[in-house]
Design a protein around this motif. Sequence first.
Motif, PDB file in Angstrom:
ATOM      1  N   LYS A  26       0.927  -1.210  -0.431  1.00  8.52           N
ATOM      2  CA  LYS A  26       0.246   0.081   0.241  1.00  8.52           C
ATOM      3  C   LYS A  26       0.699   1.325  -0.218  1.00  8.52           C
ATOM      4  CE  LYS A  26      -3.864  -2.170   2.405  1.00  8.52           C
ATOM      5  NZ  LYS A  26      -4.569  -1.751   3.905  1.00  8.52           N
ATOM      6  N   ILE A  27       0.521   1.809  -0.719  1.00  7.66           N
ATOM      7  CA  ILE A  27       1.373   3.261  -1.235  1.00  7.66           C
ATOM      8  C   ILE A  27       0.499   4.769  -1.145  1.00  7.66           C
ATOM      9  CG2 ILE A  27       2.957   4.697  -2.785  1.00  7.66           C
ATOM     10  CD1 ILE A  27       4.683   2.139  -3.370  1.00  7.66           C
ATOM     11  N   GLY A  28       0.944   4.877  -0.193  1.00  7.53           N
ATOM     12  CA  GLY A  28      -0.381   5.838  -0.499  1.00  7.53           C
ATOM     13  C   GLY A  28       0.471   7.938  -0.504  1.00  7.53           C
ATOM     14  N   ILE A  29       0.161   8.369  -1.300  1.00 11.94           N
ATOM     15  CA  ILE A  29       0.689   9.529  -2.220  1.00 11.94           C
ATOM     16  C   ILE A  29      -0.388  11.097  -1.481  1.00 11.94           C
ATOM     17  CG2 ILE A  29       0.912  10.663  -5.001  1.00 11.94           C
ATOM     18  CD1 ILE A  29       1.572   8.493  -5.550  1.00 11.94           C
ATOM     19  N   LEU A  30       0.264  11.965  -1.205  1.00  7.14           N
ATOM     20  CA  LEU A  30       0.264  13.153  -0.667  1.00  7.14           C
ATOM     21  C   LEU A  30       0.760  14.253  -1.398  1.00  7.14           C
ATOM     22  CD1 LEU A  30      -1.269  14.994   0.895  1.00  7.14           C
ATOM     23  CD2 LEU A  30       0.374  14.143   3.309  1.00  7.14           C
ATOM     24  N   GLN A  31       0.296  15.061  -2.231  1.00  5.95           N
ATOM     25  CA  GLN A  31       0.468  15.871  -3.293  1.00  5.95           C
ATOM     26  C   GLN A  31      -0.159  16.794  -2.418  1.00  5.95           C
ATOM     27  OE1 GLN A  31       0.828  14.959  -7.482  1.00  5.95           O
ATOM     28  NE2 GLN A  31       0.011  17.689  -6.957  1.00  5.95           N
ATOM     29  N   LEU A  32       0.041  18.023  -2.103  1.00  7.15           N
ATOM     30  CA  LEU A  32      -0.029  19.760  -1.403  1.00  7.15           C
ATOM     31  C   LEU A  32      -1.019  20.429  -2.534  1.00  7.15           C
ATOM     32  CD1 LEU A  32       0.108  21.840   0.895  1.00  7.15           C
ATOM     33  CD2 LEU A  32       1.974  22.665  -0.815  1.00  7.15           C
ATOM     34  N   VAL A  33      -0.403  20.723  -3.124  1.00  9.06           N
ATOM     35  CA  VAL A  33      -2.294  21.235  -4.607  1.00  9.06           C
ATOM     36  C   VAL A  33      -1.279  20.662  -5.587  1.00  9.06           C
ATOM     37  CG1 VAL A  33      -0.019  23.685  -4.445  1.00  9.06           C
ATOM     38  CG2 VAL A  33      -2.741  23.240  -4.920  1.00  9.06           C
ATOM     39  N   GLU A  34      -2.813  21.128  -6.739  1.00  7.36           N
ATOM     40  CA  GLU A  34      -2.058  20.787  -8.329  1.00  7.36           C
ATOM     41  C   GLU A  34      -1.260  22.043  -8.397  1.00  7.36           C
ATOM     42  OE1 GLU A  34      -6.040  19.815 -10.050  1.00  7.36           O
ATOM     43  OE2 GLU A  34      -6.344  18.026  -8.763  1.00  7.36           O
ATOM     44  N   HIS A  35      -0.149  21.867  -9.860  1.00  6.88           N
ATOM     45  CA  HIS A  35       0.026  22.814 -10.673  1.00  6.88           C
ATOM     46  C   HIS A  35       0.983  21.202 -11.383  1.00  6.88           C
ATOM     47  CE1 HIS A  35       4.257  23.303  -8.419  1.00  6.88           C
ATOM     48  NE2 HIS A  35       3.188  23.965  -7.404  1.00  6.88           N
ATOM     49  N   PRO A  36       2.044  21.953 -12.679  1.00  8.89           N
ATOM     50  CA  PRO A  36       2.941  21.173 -13.427  1.00  8.89           C
ATOM     51  C   PRO A  36       3.839  20.984 -12.695  1.00  8.89           C
ATOM     52  CG  PRO A  36       1.764  23.281 -14.751  1.00  8.89           C
ATOM     53  CD  PRO A  36       1.412  23.061 -13.040  1.00  8.89           C
ATOM     54  N   ALA A  37       4.319  21.782 -11.451  1.00  5.20           N
ATOM     55  CA  ALA A  37       5.992  21.030 -10.880  1.00  5.20           C
ATOM     56  C   ALA A  37       5.651  19.500 -10.493  1.00  5.20           C
ATOM     57  CB  ALA A  37       6.117  21.887 -10.476  1.00  5.20           C
ATOM     58  N   LEU A  38       4.324  19.839  -9.634  1.00  6.62           N
ATOM     59  CA  LEU A  38       4.074  18.416  -8.887  1.00  6.62           C
ATOM     60  C   LEU A  38       3.412  17.417  -9.116  1.00  6.62           C
ATOM     61  CD1 LEU A  38       2.727  20.664  -5.664  1.00  6.62           C
ATOM     62  CD2 LEU A  38       5.130  20.050  -6.649  1.00  6.62           C
ATOM     63  N   ASP A  39       2.985  17.604 -10.179  1.00  4.07           N
ATOM     64  CA  ASP A  39       2.036  17.039 -10.881  1.00  4.07           C
ATOM     65  C   ASP A  39       3.426  15.124 -12.227  1.00  4.07           C
ATOM     66  OD1 ASP A  39      -0.583  17.716 -10.096  1.00  4.07           O
ATOM     67  OD2 ASP A  39      -0.335  19.121 -12.508  1.00  4.07           O
ATOM     68  N   ASP A  40       4.171  17.096 -12.033  1.00  3.67           N
ATOM     69  CA  ASP A  40       5.359  15.868 -12.993  1.00  3.67           C
ATOM     70  C   ASP A  40       5.927  15.232 -11.828  1.00  3.67           C
ATOM     71  OD1 ASP A  40       4.705  17.463 -15.646  1.00  3.67           O
ATOM     72  OD2 ASP A  40       6.269  18.359 -15.689  1.00  3.67           O
ATOM     73  N   ALA A  41       5.677  15.337 -10.765  1.00  2.00           N
ATOM     74  CA  ALA A  41       7.322  14.501 -10.017  1.00  2.00           C
ATOM     75  C   ALA A  41       6.400  13.336  -9.637  1.00  2.00           C
ATOM     76  CB  ALA A  41       7.218  15.459  -8.216  1.00  2.00           C
ATOM     77  N   ASN A  42       4.547  13.266  -9.515  1.00  2.00           N
ATOM     78  CA  ASN A  42       4.121  12.356  -8.744  1.00  2.00           C
ATOM     79  C   ASN A  42       3.847  11.747  -9.730  1.00  2.00           C
ATOM     80  OD1 ASN A  42       1.805  10.693  -8.162  1.00  2.00           O
ATOM     81  ND2 ASN A  42       0.384  12.296  -8.988  1.00  2.00           N
ATOM     82  N   ARG A  43       3.778  11.900 -11.198  1.00  2.00           N
ATOM     83  CA  ARG A  43       4.050  11.501 -12.567  1.00  2.00           C
ATOM     84  C   ARG A  43       5.095  10.416 -12.562  1.00  2.00           C
ATOM     85  NH1 ARG A  43       4.651  12.521 -17.517  1.00  2.00           N
ATOM     86  NH2 ARG A  43       4.951  14.460 -17.144  1.00  2.00           N
ATOM     87  N   GLY A  44       6.501  10.921 -12.619  1.00  2.00           N
ATOM     88  CA  GLY A  44       7.386  10.760 -13.003  1.00  2.00           C
ATOM     89  C   GLY A  44       7.909   8.942 -11.601  1.00  2.00           C
ATOM     90  N   PHE A  45       7.114   9.469 -10.627  1.00  2.00           N
ATOM     91  CA  PHE A  45       7.273   8.770  -9.783  1.00  2.00           C
ATOM     92  C   PHE A  45       6.825   7.380  -9.476  1.00  2.00           C
ATOM     93  CE2 PHE A  45       5.426   7.046  -5.624  1.00  2.00           C
ATOM     94  CZ  PHE A  45       7.187   6.416  -4.770  1.00  2.00           C
ATOM     95  N   VAL A  46       4.552   7.169 -10.093  1.00  2.00           N
ATOM     96  CA  VAL A  46       4.636   6.101 -10.738  1.00  2.00           C
ATOM     97  C   VAL A  46       4.994   5.841 -11.624  1.00  2.00           C
ATOM     98  CG1 VAL A  46       2.400   5.477 -11.494  1.00  2.00           C
ATOM     99  CG2 VAL A  46       2.379   7.407  -8.981  1.00  2.00           C
TER     100      VAL A  46
END
Length: 312
Positions: A26-46
């Motif tokens: 089980k992996i939980g991903i907590l992202q502070l807010v939506e914007h391109p940089a953080l979205d990209d970090a999440n996408r790169g991780f997955v």
Amino acid sequence: MKKLLIILSIILVAFSCSKSESSAYKIGILQLVEHPALDDANRGFVDGLKEEGFEDGKNIIIDYQNAQGEQANCITISQKFINDRSDLILAIATPAAQAIANLTKDIPILITAVTDPADSKLVADNNAPGGNVTGTSDLTPVSEQMDLLKKLIPNARRVAFLYNSSEQNSKYQVDIARKKAEEIGLITRDATITNPNEIQQVVQNLIGKVDVIYVPTDNMVSAGMPTVASITEPAKIPIICGEEGMLPRGGLATYGINYYELGKLTSKQAVKILKGESKPADMPIEYLQNLSLKINTNSAQKLGIVIPADLQ
């Protein structure tokens, strides 16, 4: 007999699926807010996890949650991950990382899009975290970004630093930027906000008072870049950015990292933890080594800025 075989087959398939899901991490991903940089970090991780053989819905179950920029939501989501007994948690951006790190010392936590984890009290030392937290830093070459500002806008004399005064990442970068700006002869001023509703008024108050605006890797301002650009573009005020995700929404230029690659770098740490090869306490904070220059040529044209030949 045929009916019995069909029933047995269904039971076996159901049991197999149940067993597969129960054995998945089980992996939980907590992202502070939506914007391109953080979205990209999440996408790169997955994507990075998938490349290493860890695929959502198969041997891992990812629970992605976005806090919509609210610290209270970060705490609520963090508590949910703890109650769900997550095997690993990824926190994207400093406020998200601080929320989960304050609530558990047992679950392995990876952080990304955090400028200086030690300065943010997330780890004891960036080289030797010593607890259940490690990850990757998005520290950008702030001094070089100031040099880029001077090269692209050589006549600039007055620079404003636009950032959220409550975000430790931003204050850390602005301190570096201010020192460098003063070294190269720029007059500096802070333009701080504490919530998104203040962006329009704060930026409007800069018209006629500054020649250029510098925005660090600030999550609140990044999410509000369309509002910033709607005021600065008509006023012909260029924006030098901390990261490239701000460029398509009005920024002029940056010199820094790629957040998708930062997310992939973080995924490699996750794989080591999931395989039991290492623990967060023994894993240093990692940094991207490849930096890139990005210039929004459309913005440059609108602002009447000629890009030097050596930067084209």
